[in-house]
Design an enzyme around this catalytic site. Structure first.
Site, PDB file in Angstrom:
ATOM      1  N   ASP A  56    -110.420  20.899 -76.194  1.00 35.59           N
ATOM      2  CA  ASP A  56    -109.759  19.779 -75.525  1.00 35.59           C
ATOM      3  C   ASP A  56    -108.333  19.554 -76.021  1.00 35.59           C
ATOM      4  O   ASP A  56    -108.089  18.808 -76.973  1.00 35.59           O
ATOM      5  CB  ASP A  56    -110.556  18.489 -75.680  1.00 35.59           C
ATOM      6  CG  ASP A  56    -110.108  17.434 -74.656  1.00 35.59           C
ATOM      7  OD1 ASP A  56    -109.001  17.576 -74.096  1.00 35.59           O
ATOM      8  OD2 ASP A  56    -110.866  16.486 -74.426  1.00 35.59           O
TER       9      ASP A  56
ATOM     10  N   THR B  43    -108.251   8.598 -80.190  1.00 30.87           N
ATOM     11  CA  THR B  43    -109.417   7.723 -80.186  1.00 30.87           C
ATOM     12  C   THR B  43    -109.314   6.819 -81.407  1.00 30.87           C
ATOM     13  O   THR B  43    -109.176   7.318 -82.523  1.00 30.87           O
ATOM     14  CB  THR B  43    -110.714   8.557 -80.239  1.00 30.87           C
ATOM     15  OG1 THR B  43    -110.701   9.479 -79.144  1.00 30.87           O
ATOM     16  CG2 THR B  43    -111.934   7.665 -80.129  1.00 30.87           C
TER      17      THR B  43
ATOM     18  N   ASP C  80    -105.938  14.550 -80.892  1.00 31.03           N
ATOM     19  CA  ASP C  80    -107.231  13.963 -80.520  1.00 31.03           C
ATOM     20  C   ASP C  80    -108.382  14.686 -81.219  1.00 31.03           C
ATOM     21  O   ASP C  80    -109.395  14.991 -80.602  1.00 31.03           O
ATOM     22  CB  ASP C  80    -107.416  14.001 -79.003  1.00 31.03           C
ATOM     23  CG  ASP C  80    -108.521  13.058 -78.518  1.00 31.03           C
ATOM     24  OD1 ASP C  80    -108.832  12.087 -79.245  1.00 31.03           O
ATOM     25  OD2 ASP C  80    -109.067  13.289 -77.426  1.00 31.03           O
TER      26      ASP C  80
ATOM     27  N   ASN D  22    -114.936  16.967 -80.146  1.00 34.48           N
ATOM     28  CA  ASN D  22    -114.117  18.113 -79.757  1.00 34.48           C
ATOM     29  C   ASN D  22    -114.329  19.311 -80.670  1.00 34.48           C
ATOM     30  O   ASN D  22    -113.554  20.267 -80.634  1.00 34.48           O
ATOM     31  CB  ASN D  22    -112.635  17.720 -79.750  1.00 34.48           C
ATOM     32  CG  ASN D  22    -112.291  16.812 -78.590  1.00 34.48           C
ATOM     33  OD1 ASN D  22    -113.019  16.747 -77.603  1.00 34.48           O
ATOM     34  ND2 ASN D  22    -111.196  16.081 -78.711  1.00 34.48           N
TER      35      ASN D  22
ATOM     36  N   LYS E 234    -111.606  14.988 -83.231  1.00 30.37           N
ATOM     37  CA  LYS E 234    -112.778  14.139 -83.448  1.00 30.37           C
ATOM     38  C   LYS E 234    -114.012  15.019 -83.320  1.00 30.37           C
ATOM     39  O   LYS E 234    -113.937  16.132 -82.774  1.00 30.37           O
ATOM     40  CB  LYS E 234    -112.816  12.987 -82.437  1.00 30.37           C
ATOM     41  CG  LYS E 234    -112.789  13.436 -80.983  1.00 30.37           C
ATOM     42  CD  LYS E 234    -112.631  12.244 -80.052  1.00 30.37           C
ATOM     43  CE  LYS E 234    -112.508  12.713 -78.589  1.00 30.37           C
ATOM     44  NZ  LYS E 234    -112.270  11.583 -77.682  1.00 30.37           N
TER      45      LYS E 234
END
Length: 355
Positions: free
Chosen positions: A149, A168, A128, A133, A130
């Site tokens: 995260d 995402t 994840d 984060n 992105k």
């Protein structure tokens, strides 16, 4: 016996769907930390998810990764004591800068690559990555960037195959959307997307229709649009092309990316691109959009609804999009069960929440 926290807790600074984060001071050292307070009732049925996150955090210790300091529990709560990251979010810092260049972006990506290579060497896939984060450690001008995260991260086991759709959509690799088994190469794709945004201020894939967005990603269709990319070096574009390669087997690894001239050499330009990049960031990543907590574990369900399935071809059905196009939102508190893995519909990194 439950352990008691040797900390003085301050008022709650953020509240999520399943937890809240408080700022705390360690009595002995007067050091500030962030404590994620999770009600045990909220963990019922989700024990595997939090155990996985803790297992991952226990394994890692890297200068560019937000660390788990300690764990405590009471009869009613589980407390994760996390390193406090107070420098703010990536987009904020870029917008606030008066001067920003390819070299700045290159240094940021180098830190991210170094941290993700460390994770991959440990057998951990973040899944994840992105901009939301990526957080600055402090307010210092030369502050390092931190990855946060690990709620969707996965420890690779011997012979294990990852196939759960998570992440995402705007940053997720084609093989994930295609519901194919995938590997740590998905993180490298995400770093390519982040690199693209850092150099122009807008995402490589965008469409108000989710079906068309997914088709773009599945086919790895993106452009270096004029005039936004006219002043960006060919080396930077080459770097991105190798990371945003559709075929994960020939996609650059973190180690290969770290050796690219745009990272390891002197091909990153010194020209100030702040005005163009910051304007696009403000236009495409407004606070109301990228501050939201969202998860894309509903990708499979949504793709079925759009009749995309595992095919890259097929009819594109009109659909209502989320406020941030391309991000699939679950109502607060709702869970999506994918391949037997329950993941909360909303999740925010503790460090992001308290900054």
């Amino acid at each position: 016996m439950p352990r008691c926290m040797p900390c003085v807790c301050m008022p709650c600074v953020c509240r999520g769907a399943f937890s809240e984060v408080v700022l705390a001071e360690e009595k002995r050292t007067q050091r500030l930390v962030a404590i994620k307070c999770i009600p045990k009732k909220a963990l019922e049925g989700k024990e595997n998810s939090i155990e996985n996150e803790i297992a991952v955090l226990h394994k890692i210790k890297h200068a560019n990764i937000v660390s788990l300091e300690d764990i405590f529990e009471s009869k009613s709560h589980l407390y994760l004591v996390m390193q406090l990251v107070s420098g703010g979010e990536l987009f904020d810092r870029i917008v606030e800068k008066g001067f920003y260049t390819e070299k700045d972006a290159s240094k940021l990506i180098q830190q991210i690559l170094d941290a993700v290579k460390y994770l991959h060497d440990m057998g951990i896939v973040h899944r994840d990555l992105k901009p939301e984060n990526l957080l600055y450690y402090s307010l210092d001008e030369d502050s390092k960037i931190m990855i946060s995260d690990f709620g969707l991260s996965k420890i690779e086991g011997s012979g294990s195959v990852m196939s759960t759709a998570c992440g995402t959509p705007g940053y997720v690799a084609p093989e994930v959307l295609a519901q194919k088994p995938y590997s740590k190469a998905v993180d490298c794709w995400s770093i390519g997307v982040i690199s693209y945004i850092l150099l122009c201020g807008y995402p490589p894939f965008y469409d108000e229709n989710d079906a068309k967005l997914f088709e773009q990603i599945l086919k790895a269709e993106y452009e270096f649009d004029s005039p936004y990319w006219d002043d960006i070096s060919d080396s930077a574009k080459d770097f991105i092309v190798h990371l945003m390669e559709k075929d994960p087997k020939i996609r650059y690894t973190c180690e290969q990316a770290l050796q690219h001239p745009w990272i390891a050499g002197d091909t990153a330009l010194d020209k100030n691109i702040h005005e163009s990049v910051s304007a696009q960031i403000k236009k495409n990543f407004a606070k109301s959009k990228w501050k939201q907590a969202f998860n894309a574990t509903a990708v499979v369900r949504h793709m079925r609804r759009l009749q995309l399935g595992t095919s890259q071809e097929g009819p594109s059905q009109p659909t209502l999009t989320s406020p941030c196009h391309g991000h699939l939102l679950l109502p607060e508190g709702e869970e999506e069960e994918t391949n037997g893995c329950k993941i909360p519909g909303t999740r925010e990194s503790q460090a992001q929440q308290i900054t």
